[in-house]
Design a protein around this motif. Structure first.
Motif, mmCIF file in Angstrom:
data_model
loop_
_atom_site.group_PDB
_atom_site.id
_atom_site.type_symbol
_atom_site.label_atom_id
_atom_site.label_comp_id
_atom_site.label_asym_id
_atom_site.label_seq_id
_atom_site.Cartn_x
_atom_site.Cartn_y
_atom_site.Cartn_z
ATOM 1 N N PRO A 247 13.998 49.619 1.157
ATOM 2 C CA PRO A 247 12.883 50.265 1.869
ATOM 3 C C PRO A 247 11.605 49.431 1.760
ATOM 4 C CG PRO A 247 13.314 51.381 -0.203
ATOM 5 C CD PRO A 247 14.394 50.361 -0.040
ATOM 6 N N ILE A 248 11.008 49.134 2.893
ATOM 7 C CA ILE A 248 9.851 48.236 2.922
ATOM 8 C C ILE A 248 8.647 48.843 2.206
ATOM 9 C CG2 ILE A 248 8.165 47.135 4.463
ATOM 10 C CD1 ILE A 248 10.483 46.655 6.420
ATOM 11 N N LEU A 249 8.385 50.117 2.418
ATOM 12 C CA LEU A 249 7.210 50.741 1.783
ATOM 13 C C LEU A 249 7.317 50.706 0.263
ATOM 14 C CD1 LEU A 249 6.442 53.816 4.071
ATOM 15 C CD2 LEU A 249 5.181 51.657 3.888
ATOM 16 N N LYS A 250 8.480 51.025 -0.261
ATOM 17 C CA LYS A 250 8.669 50.990 -1.717
ATOM 18 C C LYS A 250 8.600 49.564 -2.246
ATOM 19 C CE LYS A 250 11.408 55.171 -2.537
ATOM 20 N NZ LYS A 250 12.692 55.696 -3.067
ATOM 21 N N LEU A 251 9.166 48.631 -1.482
ATOM 22 C CA LEU A 251 9.162 47.239 -1.925
ATOM 23 C C LEU A 251 7.744 46.709 -2.041
ATOM 24 C CD1 LEU A 251 10.732 44.659 -2.627
ATOM 25 C CD2 LEU A 251 10.788 44.130 -0.174
ATOM 26 N N ARG A 252 6.888 47.077 -1.102
ATOM 27 C CA ARG A 252 5.491 46.604 -1.138
ATOM 28 C C ARG A 252 4.787 47.006 -2.437
ATOM 29 N NH1 ARG A 252 3.374 44.815 3.678
ATOM 30 N NH2 ARG A 252 4.491 45.369 5.602
ATOM 31 N N GLN A 253 5.237 48.103 -3.054
ATOM 32 C CA GLN A 253 4.593 48.592 -4.265
ATOM 33 C C GLN A 253 5.117 47.919 -5.528
ATOM 34 O OE1 GLN A 253 5.288 52.800 -4.085
ATOM 35 N NE2 GLN A 253 4.255 53.041 -2.112
ATOM 36 N N ALA A 254 6.197 47.119 -5.385
ATOM 37 C CA ALA A 254 6.785 46.459 -6.558
ATOM 38 C C ALA A 254 5.855 45.365 -7.070
ATOM 39 C CB ALA A 254 8.137 45.854 -6.192
ATOM 40 N N GLU A 255 5.724 45.276 -8.376
ATOM 41 C CA GLU A 255 4.891 44.251 -8.997
ATOM 42 C C GLU A 255 5.676 43.547 -10.109
ATOM 43 O OE1 GLU A 255 2.013 43.147 -8.265
ATOM 44 O OE2 GLU A 255 1.337 44.600 -6.772
ATOM 45 N N ASP B 178 16.419 52.957 22.497
ATOM 46 C CA ASP B 178 16.303 54.415 22.507
ATOM 47 C C ASP B 178 17.084 55.051 21.355
ATOM 48 O OD1 ASP B 178 14.802 54.119 24.784
ATOM 49 O OD2 ASP B 178 16.435 54.654 26.170
ATOM 50 N N GLN B 179 18.203 54.423 21.008
ATOM 51 C CA GLN B 179 19.035 54.937 19.911
ATOM 52 C C GLN B 179 18.528 54.486 18.541
ATOM 53 O OE1 GLN B 179 21.882 57.017 20.401
ATOM 54 N NE2 GLN B 179 20.846 57.136 22.385
ATOM 55 N N LYS B 180 17.467 53.648 18.549
ATOM 56 C CA LYS B 180 16.872 53.138 17.312
ATOM 57 C C LYS B 180 17.878 52.368 16.447
ATOM 58 C CE LYS B 180 13.080 56.468 16.869
ATOM 59 N NZ LYS B 180 13.122 56.889 18.269
ATOM 60 N N LEU B 181 18.686 51.540 17.100
ATOM 61 C CA LEU B 181 19.648 50.728 16.366
ATOM 62 C C LEU B 181 18.962 49.509 15.768
ATOM 63 C CD1 LEU B 181 22.891 50.658 18.550
ATOM 64 C CD2 LEU B 181 22.165 52.332 16.859
ATOM 65 N N SER B 182 19.330 49.153 14.552
ATOM 66 C CA SER B 182 18.833 47.928 13.932
ATOM 67 C C SER B 182 19.599 46.738 14.513
ATOM 68 C CB SER B 182 19.045 47.971 12.414
ATOM 69 O OG SER B 182 20.423 47.966 12.103
ATOM 70 N N ASP C 242 13.935 45.362 9.700
ATOM 71 C CA ASP C 242 14.035 46.522 10.585
ATOM 72 C C ASP C 242 12.705 47.263 10.553
ATOM 73 O OD1 ASP C 242 15.685 48.004 12.364
ATOM 74 O OD2 ASP C 242 15.843 49.574 10.859
ATOM 75 N N ARG C 243 12.636 48.420 11.165
ATOM 76 C CA ARG C 243 11.377 49.167 11.194
ATOM 77 C C ARG C 243 10.939 49.593 9.792
ATOM 78 N NH1 ARG C 243 14.426 50.324 15.452
ATOM 79 N NH2 ARG C 243 13.534 50.285 17.547
ATOM 80 N N LYS C 244 11.855 50.220 9.060
ATOM 81 C CA LYS C 244 11.511 50.735 7.742
ATOM 82 C C LYS C 244 12.266 50.049 6.608
ATOM 83 C CE LYS C 244 10.471 55.405 9.440
ATOM 84 N NZ LYS C 244 10.812 56.855 9.294
ATOM 85 N N TRP C 245 13.207 49.163 6.983
ATOM 86 C CA TRP C 245 14.091 48.597 5.974
ATOM 87 C C TRP C 245 14.207 47.086 6.117
ATOM 88 C CZ3 TRP C 245 16.392 52.230 2.681
ATOM 89 C CH2 TRP C 245 16.365 53.551 3.109
ATOM 90 N N LEU C 246 14.517 46.436 4.994
ATOM 91 C CA LEU C 246 15.095 45.104 5.033
ATOM 92 C C LEU C 246 16.593 45.324 4.914
ATOM 93 C CD1 LEU C 246 12.799 43.055 2.616
ATOM 94 C CD2 LEU C 246 12.669 43.185 5.109
ATOM 95 N N ILE C 247 17.350 44.819 5.874
ATOM 96 C CA ILE C 247 18.791 45.054 5.894
ATOM 97 C C ILE C 247 19.513 43.736 5.633
ATOM 98 C CG2 ILE C 247 20.734 45.919 7.227
ATOM 99 C CD1 ILE C 247 18.724 47.507 8.904
ATOM 100 N N ILE C 248 20.341 43.730 4.595
ATOM 101 C CA ILE C 248 21.101 42.539 4.222
ATOM 102 C C ILE C 248 22.552 42.762 4.617
ATOM 103 C CG2 ILE C 248 21.787 41.012 2.338
ATOM 104 C CD1 ILE C 248 19.344 42.136 0.777
ATOM 105 N N THR C 249 23.058 41.887 5.445
ATOM 106 C CA THR C 249 24.412 42.048 5.952
ATOM 107 C C THR C 249 25.182 40.746 5.787
ATOM 108 O OG1 THR C 249 25.703 42.730 7.888
ATOM 109 C CG2 THR C 249 23.758 41.404 8.308
#
Length: 445
Positions: A249-257, A394-398, A302-309
């Motif tokens: 999750p990008i928001l949580k990651l930004r808070q990591a120190e 429209d389907q919000k696919l990553s 992605d919008r809210k995530w970093l996705i590792i595939t």
């Protein structure tokens, strides 16, 4: 020194004294002393020697010395000859790297073959200190600062407690003979340069530099343990696995120190380098769809995530479905089952992973393929066509989700976006006589 040797093995929990060892013996001072200590400590051991054929008659002299040494102590002896130069040229490696690869690969194979517990090498404190300063000079993180580990997989290094001077004194006190490797005298190798030039200059200013650095290495090993525990705690909080993919999750990651260090540690298991981790940090402020790839994985913003595939191996780009066929096996443990039945007024399942189509409107063979730019269809319930690229938005696919989408074609018309929506033109109506049902699902093993 024998007591220190046994105490170090116990303190580091290197191995059970009853465990049989494979001793890597070059014939030099350090490995000769290692053999003597093992015998004096009553350890079970066999001797292994690598002849790299790099120093002509000197290499053969070393082999004969080690053979005789093993015979003196009544230890089983094993030798392997290597064409090191040919291996180095064929694999585009330096001679040193080639010799290291050949050595450890053979030792491990021999260990398994002989049913031995560990491979023991004669690395000592100076070797460890040299490694530490070489790593510091090149630039390193926590891993490089712990030096050579006493226990690493099936490799043990029970002499890391001893300095070269202590080893030489022990050999002198017991009248031990050894052979000298002439290549150790040249400074063309980085380690030799540190051994002959750098450390002596440091010792001129700080006479206890070797032992002081050795103590620092021990503290760094302990600090690294705490560091790894903290990283793993953060990994559990930040990394969520779904199948073969991992989501951060990008928001949580930004808070990591500290962010840069944490990001590097999170990405390292997926093959990303420190410089790539820095690129990923920049992705946090970019628009969705940007990505960075390692040799094995791709990370997508992605919008809210970093996705590792994972980067999948090349697979078939399309599958032909003949009339009467009941199954199609897809990559990634997915499959499509196919069933044709009479339309008898039964309620049709309303799920995106099930396509219920009017069979009379289908022209076999059907084509199943990955979607491509420019594709369009008429989504169920709509009379206007829509491009798949717009439909995915429209389907919000990553991006990784988009890349996994398959489409089913009949006579060059898309009849089903697999797992998402059928085409309105092929839907079942009251006039339909036969229904072709396709279901996208995980393959059972």
């Amino acid at each position: 020194m024998i007591e220190q040797f046994k105490a170090y093995i116990a303190a580091e929990r290197l191995f059970d004294p009853a465990a049989p060892l494979l001793l890597a013996v070059s014939g030099g001072l350090d490995s000769t002393v290692l053999v003597h200590l093992c015998v004096q400590a009553g350890l079970r051991a066999e001797v292994a020697h690598c002849n790299f054929r790099l120093r002509g008659g000197e290499s053969d002299r070393d082999e004969q010395f080690v053979r005789a040494l093993a015979a003196t102590y009544g230890l089983p002896f094993h030798v392997q000859h290597f064409d090191t130069d040919a291996y180095a040229a064929g694999h585009k490696l330096s001679t040193q790297t080639a010799a290291r690869e050949l050595r450890y690969a053979w030792l491990e194979a021999l260990r398994k073959q002989q049913g031995l517990a560990f491979i023991a090498t004669a690395h000592h404190m100076q070797d460890n200190v040299e490694t530490f300063w070489m790593n510091i000079s090149k630039g390193t993180g926590m891993t490089g600062m712990h030096g050579i580990l006493p226990l690493q997989g099936k490799i043990v290094r029970p002499l890391l407690f001893a300095t070269r001077e202590e080893i030489a004194a022990y050999a002198g006190a017991h009248g031990l003979q050894h052979v000298e490797d002439s290549s150790n005298e040249t400074d063309k190798y980085t380690r030799n340069y540190f051994r002959h030039q750098v450390l002596p200059k440091l010792e001129a200013v700080f006479p206890e530099v070797v032992k002081n650095t050795g103590a620092t290495i021990q503290r760094m090993r302990e600090a690294e343990t705490l560091y790894r525990q903290a990283v793993e705690a953060q990994r559990k909080k930040l990394v969520e696995q779904k199948g073969a993919e991992f989501f951060i999750p990008i928001l949580k990651l930004r808070q990591a120190e500290p962010l840069a260090t944490m990001l590097y540690e999170l990405l390292k298991p997926f093959g990303f380098s420190a410089s790539q981790a820095a690129q990923v940090q920049q992705l946090l402020d970019s628009e969705p769809g940007k990505w960075v790839a390692s040799a094995t994985h791709r990370l997508v913003r992605d919008r809210k995530w970093l996705i590792i595939t994972p980067l999948e191996a090349a697979v078939s780009a399309h599958f032909i479905i003949e009339e009467g066929q009941e199954q199609v096996l897809l990559p990634g443990d997915m499959e499509i089952s196919i069933r044709v039945s009479a339309a008898d007024g039964e309620a049709l399942p309303a799920a995106p992973d099930i396509a219920s189509l009017d069979k009379s409107k289908l022209q076999f063979p059907l084509l199943l393929r990955k979607w491509k730019q420019g594709d369009y269809f008429y989504p169920l319930g709509m009379q206007k066509k829509k491009k798949l690229s717009r439909f995915f938005i429209d389907q919000k696919l990553s991006l990784p989700e988009k890349e996994k989408v398959w489409v089913l074609e009949s006579a060059q018309r898309i009849v089903w976006v697999a797992g998402l929506r059928i085409d309105d033109r092929f839907k079942v109506t009251p006039a339909s006589k036969e229904i072709c049902r396709l279901q996208l699902k995980m393959r059972l093993h």
